[in-house]
Design a protein around this motif. Structure first.
Motif, PDB file in Angstrom:
ATOM      1  N   PRO A   1      32.126  41.690  50.142  1.00 56.89           N
ATOM      2  CA  PRO A   1      33.345  40.880  50.291  1.00 56.89           C
ATOM      3  C   PRO A   1      33.241  39.577  49.503  1.00 56.89           C
ATOM      4  O   PRO A   1      32.322  38.783  49.712  1.00 56.89           O
ATOM      5  N   LEU A   2      34.186  39.361  48.608  1.00 58.23           N
ATOM      6  CA  LEU A   2      34.197  38.194  47.729  1.00 58.23           C
ATOM      7  C   LEU A   2      35.520  37.458  47.890  1.00 58.23           C
ATOM      8  O   LEU A   2      36.585  38.070  47.852  1.00 58.23           O
ATOM      9  N   GLY A   3      35.455  36.150  48.091  1.00 55.68           N
ATOM     10  CA  GLY A   3      36.656  35.344  48.210  1.00 55.68           C
ATOM     11  C   GLY A   3      37.033  34.698  46.877  1.00 55.68           C
ATOM     12  O   GLY A   3      36.155  34.309  46.100  1.00 55.68           O
ATOM     13  N   VAL A   4      38.321  34.601  46.630  1.00 53.69           N
ATOM     14  CA  VAL A   4      38.817  33.991  45.391  1.00 53.69           C
ATOM     15  C   VAL A   4      40.007  33.110  45.746  1.00 53.69           C
ATOM     16  O   VAL A   4      40.863  33.485  46.557  1.00 53.69           O
ATOM     17  N   THR A   5      40.060  31.946  45.150  1.00 56.29           N
ATOM     18  CA  THR A   5      41.202  31.052  45.326  1.00 56.29           C
ATOM     19  C   THR A   5      41.571  30.440  43.990  1.00 56.29           C
ATOM     20  O   THR A   5      40.727  30.337  43.088  1.00 56.29           O
ATOM     21  N   GLY A   6      42.832  30.063  43.849  1.00 54.85           N
ATOM     22  CA  GLY A   6      43.313  29.489  42.595  1.00 54.85           C
ATOM     23  C   GLY A   6      44.741  29.926  42.337  1.00 54.85           C
ATOM     24  O   GLY A   6      45.428  30.438  43.246  1.00 54.85           O
ATOM     25  N   PRO A   7      45.226  29.738  41.120  1.00 54.39           N
ATOM     26  CA  PRO A   7      46.576  30.215  40.772  1.00 54.39           C
ATOM     27  C   PRO A   7      46.715  31.711  41.013  1.00 54.39           C
ATOM     28  O   PRO A   7      45.769  32.485  40.796  1.00 54.39           O
ATOM     29  N   LYS A   8      47.900  32.112  41.464  1.00 47.36           N
ATOM     30  CA  LYS A   8      48.111  33.511  41.825  1.00 47.36           C
ATOM     31  C   LYS A   8      47.828  34.455  40.670  1.00 47.36           C
ATOM     32  O   LYS A   8      47.256  35.532  40.854  1.00 47.36           O
ATOM     33  N   SER A   9      48.241  34.060  39.482  1.00 46.15           N
ATOM     34  CA  SER A   9      48.014  34.931  38.327  1.00 46.15           C
ATOM     35  C   SER A   9      46.525  35.098  38.041  1.00 46.15           C
ATOM     36  O   SER A   9      46.058  36.201  37.716  1.00 46.15           O
ATOM     37  N   ALA A  10      45.767  34.015  38.188  1.00 45.97           N
ATOM     38  CA  ALA A  10      44.328  34.088  37.944  1.00 45.97           C
ATOM     39  C   ALA A  10      43.631  34.930  39.010  1.00 45.97           C
ATOM     40  O   ALA A  10      42.732  35.723  38.705  1.00 45.97           O
ATOM     41  N   VAL A  11      44.049  34.759  40.261  1.00 49.22           N
ATOM     42  CA  VAL A  11      43.463  35.544  41.349  1.00 49.22           C
ATOM     43  C   VAL A  11      43.770  37.030  41.148  1.00 49.22           C
ATOM     44  O   VAL A  11      42.898  37.893  41.317  1.00 49.22           O
ATOM     45  N   ALA A  12      45.016  37.344  40.770  1.00 43.46           N
ATOM     46  CA  ALA A  12      45.387  38.739  40.538  1.00 43.46           C
ATOM     47  C   ALA A  12      44.589  39.335  39.386  1.00 43.46           C
ATOM     48  O   ALA A  12      44.179  40.504  39.432  1.00 43.46           O
ATOM     49  N   ALA A  13      44.342  38.542  38.363  1.00 43.86           N
ATOM     50  CA  ALA A  13      43.564  39.032  37.225  1.00 43.86           C
ATOM     51  C   ALA A  13      42.125  39.348  37.639  1.00 43.86           C
ATOM     52  O   ALA A  13      41.555  40.359  37.216  1.00 43.86           O
ATOM     53  N   VAL A  14      41.549  38.491  38.483  1.00 43.17           N
ATOM     54  CA  VAL A  14      40.195  38.749  38.962  1.00 43.17           C
ATOM     55  C   VAL A  14      40.157  40.001  39.827  1.00 43.17           C
ATOM     56  O   VAL A  14      39.235  40.831  39.714  1.00 43.17           O
ATOM     57  N   GLN A  15      41.161  40.177  40.684  1.00 41.62           N
ATOM     58  CA  GLN A  15      41.198  41.348  41.549  1.00 41.62           C
ATOM     59  C   GLN A  15      41.289  42.639  40.741  1.00 41.62           C
ATOM     60  O   GLN A  15      40.702  43.657  41.101  1.00 41.62           O
ATOM     61  N   GLN A  16      42.026  42.620  39.651  1.00 42.33           N
ATOM     62  CA  GLN A  16      42.161  43.805  38.826  1.00 42.33           C
ATOM     63  C   GLN A  16      40.917  44.062  37.977  1.00 42.33           C
ATOM     64  O   GLN A  16      40.579  45.210  37.689  1.00 42.33           O
ATOM     65  N   LYS A  17      40.244  42.995  37.604  1.00 41.54           N
ATOM     66  CA  LYS A  17      39.117  43.130  36.702  1.00 41.54           C
ATOM     67  C   LYS A  17      37.851  43.601  37.401  1.00 41.54           C
ATOM     68  O   LYS A  17      37.089  44.410  36.860  1.00 41.54           O
ATOM     69  N   LEU A  18      37.601  43.109  38.595  1.00 43.19           N
ATOM     70  CA  LEU A  18      36.361  43.439  39.289  1.00 43.19           C
ATOM     71  C   LEU A  18      36.429  44.854  39.846  1.00 43.19           C
ATOM     72  O   LEU A  18      37.431  45.245  40.453  1.00 43.19           O
ATOM     73  N   PRO A  19      35.366  45.640  39.645  1.00 46.62           N
ATOM     74  CA  PRO A  19      35.363  47.015  40.161  1.00 46.62           C
ATOM     75  C   PRO A  19      35.385  47.052  41.680  1.00 46.62           C
ATOM     76  O   PRO A  19      34.655  46.310  42.349  1.00 46.62           O
ATOM     77  N   GLY A  20      36.229  47.913  42.225  1.00 47.42           N
ATOM     78  CA  GLY A  20      36.374  47.992  43.679  1.00 47.42           C
ATOM     79  C   GLY A  20      35.154  48.517  44.391  1.00 47.42           C
ATOM     80  O   GLY A  20      34.950  48.226  45.579  1.00 47.42           O
TER      81      GLY A  20
END
Length: 346
Positions: free
Chosen positions: A63-82
């Motif tokens: 489990p990894l937490g991410v905060t910041g601009p929505k676009s940046a958070v969405a980009a990280v969520q898509q980039k990191l392997p599930g």
């Protein structure tokens, strides 16, 4: 003629007896073969338990937490392997840091225009913290900004890398096995069941206090309430020793040996004490946390670094193991009483 025939047949009879196979020879060969195959299987299992999790080590649904601009958070969520990371978005860095402290996540990334702040918990697992730091550094390089690492749950200053915690893995396992071995030798027999159980309980309290004292006051690895930590360590030792006593009481030394092999060569490498649970493959990690060494390590980490957060699960697992050991002891006691007609020892 009859005398000569009798004398002539005697050597033949003795000669045939000389070449006959010894009684039970085939059974001995089969027994030896079974022992050899069993030992080879045990060595193979031990190698797999130690080598395979390490060879396949890495983040596994961490489990990894991410905060910041929505676009940046969405980009990280898509980039990191599930399969490696389970990303959860948080409103602000303060909420992310609190989630790390509450063990909701193993770490996190705070994304901003001026840089990336990496939140880690090295006391929760040094390797997973290093992996999160690597993620933050890579993202910062892509954005041409700097990365700052903030260790939310660190090891104490006296032992910043947690070497004492790593060195405690084997003593914690032996702390459950040695008292069972010694008590079985010094107080053998069905009549001494109560003495052995009392001895394990007394040693668990003393051993937990001793190990906690060395790690906290000697090495400086632990940073929590000493008495709570020592009681947790004692529970872990009892959860190992009592089932071993129960197996020996019910199945003899064969049961004791089988239990010891499982705890030493399976429970120890899968405990995740040095890596944290999310660094092992999912199936291995789950199995490790359900065995006393892994549950004891998780309880130690919760009490020593997280003020008891997350201690309920491993404490329950250890309690179940200790209770199961007592059930085995009582079952052996009742069976012995029925067979021998003697009064039960407990």
């Amino acid at each position: 003629m009859s005398a000569n025939s009798a004398t002539s047949t005697a050597p033949e009879a003795s000669g045939s007896t000389t070449h006959a196979a010894p009684p039970g020879g085939r059974k001995l060969v089969a027994k030896l073969a079974a022992v050899v195959v069993g030992l080879a299987a045990a060595i193979t299992l031990m190698l797999c338990a130690f080598a395979l999790p390490s060879a396949n080590g890495g983040p596994h649904h961490a489990p990894l937490g991410v905060t910041g601009p929505k676009s940046a958070v969405a980009a990280v969520q898509q980039k990191l392997p599930g399969d490696d990371w389970e990303v959860t978005a948080y409103d602000d860095p303060r909420a992310l840091a609190r989630a790390v402290e509450d063990r909701d996540v193993v770490g996190g990334l705070a994304l901003g225009d001026d840089g990336v702040t990496v939140y880690t918990a090295s006391a929760g697992g040094q390797m997973i913290s290093n992996a999160i730091s690597g993620l933050g550094t890579a993202l910062a390089e892509q954005q041409h900004v700097s990365a700052t690492v903030r260790d939310v749950v660190p090891f104490p200053e006296d032992d910043p890398r947690g070497t004492g915690l790593a060195s405690a893995a084997l003593p914690m396992v032996l702390g459950g096995m040695l008292p069972a071995i010694v008590l079985l030798q010094l107080f053998p027999g069905h009549a001494n069941l109560r003495i052995r159980i009392a001895g394990v309980a007394a040693f668990a309290l003393a051993g937990g206090a001793a190990v906690a004292a060395v790690l906290q006051f000697g090495v400086g690895t632990l940073d929590g309430d000493y008495w709570v930590t020592s009681l947790g360590l004692g529970l872990g030792m009892a959860a190992l020793a009592v089932p071993l006593l129960g197996l020996e009481s019910l199945l003899g030394y064969a049961g004791f040996g089988a239990g010891s092999v499982v705890m030493m060569f399976l429970g120890n490498p899968l405990s995740g004490l040095t890596t944290g649970p999310y660094w092992l493959p999912d199936g291995w990690s789950t199995l490790g946390r359900l065995l006393p060494p892994g549950a004891s390590g998780n309880l130690l980490r919760a009490n020593a670094f997280y003020d008891g957060t997350g201690a309920g699960g491993p404490a329950l697992v250890l309690g179940v193991w200790a209770l199961a050991g007592l059930v085995l002891v009582f079952a052996a006691n009742r069976r012995r009483g029925r067979k021998g007609g003697d009064a039960p020892a407990m």
